[in-house]
Scaffold this active site. Structure first.
Site, short mmCIF file in Angstrom:
data_model
loop_
_atom_site.label_atom_id
_atom_site.label_comp_id
_atom_site.label_asym_id
_atom_site.label_seq_id
_atom_site.Cartn_x
_atom_site.Cartn_y
_atom_site.Cartn_z
N ASN A 168 39.33 -5.14 49.62
CA ASN A 168 40.42 -4.47 48.73
C ASN A 168 40.92 -5.41 47.70
O ASN A 168 41.27 -4.95 46.78
CB ASN A 168 41.32 -4.01 49.77
CG ASN A 168 42.12 -5.13 50.48
OD1 ASN A 168 41.35 -5.99 51.04
ND2 ASN A 168 43.29 -5.20 50.72
N GLU B 292 43.63 -11.84 59.30
CA GLU B 292 44.64 -11.08 58.81
C GLU B 292 44.22 -9.96 58.91
O GLU B 292 43.16 -9.31 58.26
CB GLU B 292 44.44 -11.68 57.45
CG GLU B 292 45.14 -13.23 57.46
CD GLU B 292 45.30 -13.88 56.21
OE1 GLU B 292 44.49 -13.29 55.32
OE2 GLU B 292 45.66 -14.98 56.28
N CYS C 233 46.67 -4.45 52.14
CA CYS C 233 47.14 -4.53 53.27
C CYS C 233 48.68 -4.38 53.49
O CYS C 233 49.32 -4.11 54.55
CB CYS C 233 46.83 -5.64 54.07
SG CYS C 233 47.20 -7.18 53.20
N GLU D 181 48.12 -18.68 57.85
CA GLU D 181 47.51 -19.31 56.67
C GLU D 181 48.53 -19.46 55.35
O GLU D 181 49.56 -18.83 55.48
CB GLU D 181 46.34 -18.55 56.22
CG GLU D 181 45.13 -18.62 57.45
CD GLU D 181 43.83 -18.55 57.08
OE1 GLU D 181 43.33 -18.98 55.86
OE2 GLU D 181 42.85 -17.68 57.66
P1 NAD Z 1 36.51 -4.19 57.91
O1 NAD Z 1 37.02 -4.67 59.11
O2 NAD Z 1 35.75 -2.88 57.86
O3 NAD Z 1 35.53 -5.17 57.24
C1 NAD Z 1 35.97 -6.44 56.84
C2 NAD Z 1 34.85 -7.39 56.74
O4 NAD Z 1 34.39 -7.36 58.06
C3 NAD Z 1 33.58 -7.02 55.96
O5 NAD Z 1 32.85 -8.10 55.32
C4 NAD Z 1 32.46 -6.18 57.11
O6 NAD Z 1 31.42 -6.38 56.71
C5 NAD Z 1 32.81 -7.21 58.09
N1 NAD Z 1 32.66 -6.60 59.57
C6 NAD Z 1 32.85 -5.53 59.98
N2 NAD Z 1 32.51 -5.27 61.30
C7 NAD Z 1 32.05 -6.54 61.65
C8 NAD Z 1 31.51 -7.14 62.86
N3 NAD Z 1 31.26 -6.35 64.05
N4 NAD Z 1 31.32 -8.37 62.84
C9 NAD Z 1 31.36 -9.26 61.79
N5 NAD Z 1 31.72 -8.65 60.59
C10 NAD Z 1 32.24 -7.29 60.45
O7 NAD Z 1 37.72 -3.96 56.75
P2 NAD Z 1 37.74 -3.46 55.27
O8 NAD Z 1 37.45 -1.99 55.25
O9 NAD Z 1 36.76 -4.08 54.33
O10 NAD Z 1 39.17 -3.96 54.77
C11 NAD Z 1 40.32 -3.07 54.94
C12 NAD Z 1 41.13 -3.46 56.07
O11 NAD Z 1 41.46 -4.95 55.85
C13 NAD Z 1 42.55 -2.78 56.06
O12 NAD Z 1 42.66 -2.51 57.49
C14 NAD Z 1 43.61 -3.72 55.67
O13 NAD Z 1 44.91 -3.47 56.31
C15 NAD Z 1 42.98 -5.18 56.09
N6 NAD Z 1 43.46 -6.19 55.25
C16 NAD Z 1 44.27 -7.06 55.79
C17 NAD Z 1 44.92 -7.99 55.13
C18 NAD Z 1 45.54 -9.18 55.59
O14 NAD Z 1 46.11 -10.09 54.94
N7 NAD Z 1 46.17 -8.73 56.88
C19 NAD Z 1 44.48 -8.35 53.73
C20 NAD Z 1 43.37 -7.27 53.39
C21 NAD Z 1 43.07 -6.27 54.13
#
Ligand code: NAD
Length: 499
Positions: A168, A267, A301, A480
């Site tokens: 994102n 996060e 997020c 962080e």
């Molecule tokens: P996601 O969890 O689908 O993927 C994030 C990353 O994790 C990607 O690089 C993906 O390839 C990897 N991944 C997925 N499954 C995995 C596994 N089993 N093992 C290891 N790696 C794996 O998330 P997304 O769709 O890319 O991002 C959106 C989400 O991120 C939303 O829920 C959003 O709220 C959250 N987010 C949180 C913050 C925060 O600071 N709290 C910031 C940005 C986004």
């Protein structure tokens, strides 16, 4: 969409733009690739190599070796100077980074310039300077013999840090973890999201040119499950795993690293509230909620998906937010004054549209939006949705409790402080909240009672990188930012000297 190297329907590798891994100071490919698609019009941007377990293993081994090599021997001042060179390198190729981020995500160009790439540079400069100037604790201690003892803490590198980031805010979130990890003397194996691999690949080029020694920063591309992400989390050679993404992915990763008892920093998702009191500066609150609901097409997020407005101004607020939303310009990233780009992918659009449908089934009044815009041009093949406002749902509706991660908010009325605090806190998430009021006492009183990691009063997404960042409940684990990053990315040890 994975492509086997042997698929005759796919052009030969040499004829396609290809994004490769960066391992031990060299760009390396893989036989299996996947397609990186532009969400504006569905066109192919590049083929991306997918790392297998062996490539991930090579990256971790290179990172382990580099810990003992030149990186481990540099002083913190020398390391900080290299990281400033990385920041200079991003600056020198600023427009390339902007275009990479825009192509992968479809975000407005002005956002990529002012937020994403600018913050990536700030991440390197800030954490370089923080590491260089950080102090540690010292405790003088009395002892029975009267001579005393001194205790002082030292921060040592943790080791190899695994970094996994989402799509994102691709470069911003990637560098938010890579920069402090390197500043603290660690080496890194990092995986950007499969949806947004371009800017991280450019960053590897910049690292290379800035003289970051081989093995210090390693980049691997791929997916999560049964792919690069999972191979990284399961690798015994990493010392800690820092992750931003969905809560359920965080939970999977936690299980993956549990056997090795690795340190984690998570996060995760949110279902953030904005609370607008009747005493607010009305126009500022409308403009603020418009930003907090729809920035980056709601794919931050920290975005507000639940808006609570005190009853005396409820109708007026809904009308004003509707008018503001309908003025937002949806368009191509390079259009003048564009506010809203597409969602990241058709897959994500399907998810968001399923909530648009569900909201109606759950009894929502659709104040505006609720569908897919029609352009009559190439954008119709993109992943756009209309910014959407609902009213009339109960607090237990799935659209009010589950993270949607699109340009959408539900607005509900409330009557008093105690009630709204309880409703905001009644969530499995606890990332952020924005409070809008001109009453200073109320601002302090309410902010302390909201169970989240970050509260903004009369603003949203105003970030000082020295402050703690993170969530509670399903929104994350650990903090962080500033010295919290230095603590997470370091082995903090105590040395006790008997005098
Ligand atoms: P996601 O969890 O689908 O993927 C994030 C990353 O994790 C990607 O690089 C993906 O390839 C990897 N991944 C997925 N499954 C995995 C596994 N089993 N093992 C290891 N790696 C794996 O998330 P997304 O769709 O890319 O991002 C959106 C989400 O991120 C939303 O829920 C959003 O709220 C959250 N987010 C949180 C913050 C925060 O600071 N709290 C910031 C940005 C986004």
């Amino acid at each position: 969409m994975k492509n086997s190297g042997n698929d005759p329907a796919v052009k030969p590798v040499a004829e396609r733009k290809q994004l490769r891994h960066y391992v031990d100071g060299a760009f390396v490919g893989s036989e299996v690739t996947f397609s990186n698609i532009n969400p504006v019009d569905g066109t192919l941007i590049a083929e991306v190599c997918e790392a297998n377990a062996s490539t991930v293993d090579q990256a971790v081994r290179a990172a382990q070796a580099a810990l003992k090599g030149p990186w481990g021997r540099l002083s913190v001042q020398e390391r900080a100077a290299v990281l400033h060179k990385v920041a200079d390198g991003i600056l020198a190729r600023f427009e390339e980074f902007v275009e990479a981020e825009v192509a992968d995500t479809g975000r407005p160009v002005h956002q990529a310039r002012t937020l994403d790439i600018a913050r990536a540079i700030a991440n390197f400069r800030t954490f370089a300077d923080l590491a260089k100037t950080a102090n540690t604790d010292l405790f003088e201690m009395a002892t029975a013999d009267g001579a005393g003892a001194l205790n002082y803490t030292v921060r040592k590198p943790l080791g190899v840090i695994g970094v996994i980031s989402p799509w994102n805010l691709p470069l911003l979130l990637f560098t938010w973890k890579v920069a402090p990890a390197l500043a603290c003397g660690n080496t890194v194996v990092a995986k950007p999201s499969e949806e947004s691999p371009s800017s991280a690949t450019l960053l590897a080029e910049v690292m290379h040119d800035a003289g970051v020694p081989p093995g210090v920063f390693n980049l691997i591309h791929g997916f999560g499950k049964d792919s690069a992400g999972e191979f990284l989390t399961r690798h015994p050679g990493i010392s800690a795993l820092t992750f931003t993404g969905e809560s359920k992915t965080g939970s999977t990763i936690m299980k993956s690293v549990a056997d090795g008892v690795k340190e984690v920093s998570f996060e995760l998702g949110g279902k953030n509230a904005a609370v607008v009191f009747a005493d607010t500066d009305f126009d500022a609150a409308v403009a603020g909620v418009l930003r907090s609901a729809f920035t980056n097409s709601g794919q931050v997020c920290l975005c507000s998906e639940r808006v609570y407005v005190q009853r005396p101004i409820f109708d007026k607020f809904v009308a004003a937010l509707k008018a503001g939303t309908e003025r937002l310009k949806i368009g191509y990233p390079h259009d003048d004054g564009v506010d809203i780009g597409p969602l990241i992918s058709h897959g994500h659009r399907d998810k968001v549209l399923s909530y648009y449908k569900l909201a109606v089934e759950e009894g929502a009044t659709v104040v505006t939006g609720g569908g897919v815009p029609s352009f009559g041009d190439a954008r119709d093949a993109g992943a756009y949705v209309q910014p959407t406002i609902w009213t009339g749902l109960t607090d237990s509706a799935r659209c009010v409790t589950e993270e949607i991660f699109g340009p959408v908010c539900h607005i509900a009325p409330f009557d008093n402080e105690e009630e709204v605090i309880a409703r905001v806190n009644d969530s499995v998430y606890g990332l952020a909240c924005a409070v809008w009021t001109t009453n200073l006492s109320r601002a302090h009183r309410v902010s302390r009672q909201i169970h989240v990691g970050l509260v903004w009063v009369n603003t949203w997404y105003l970030r000082d990188l020295r402050t703690p960042f993170g969530g509670v409940k399903l929104s994350g684990l650990g903090r962080e930012g500033g010295r919290y990053s230095l603590d997470f990315y370091s082995d903090v040890a105590n040395i006790c000297i008997k005098l």
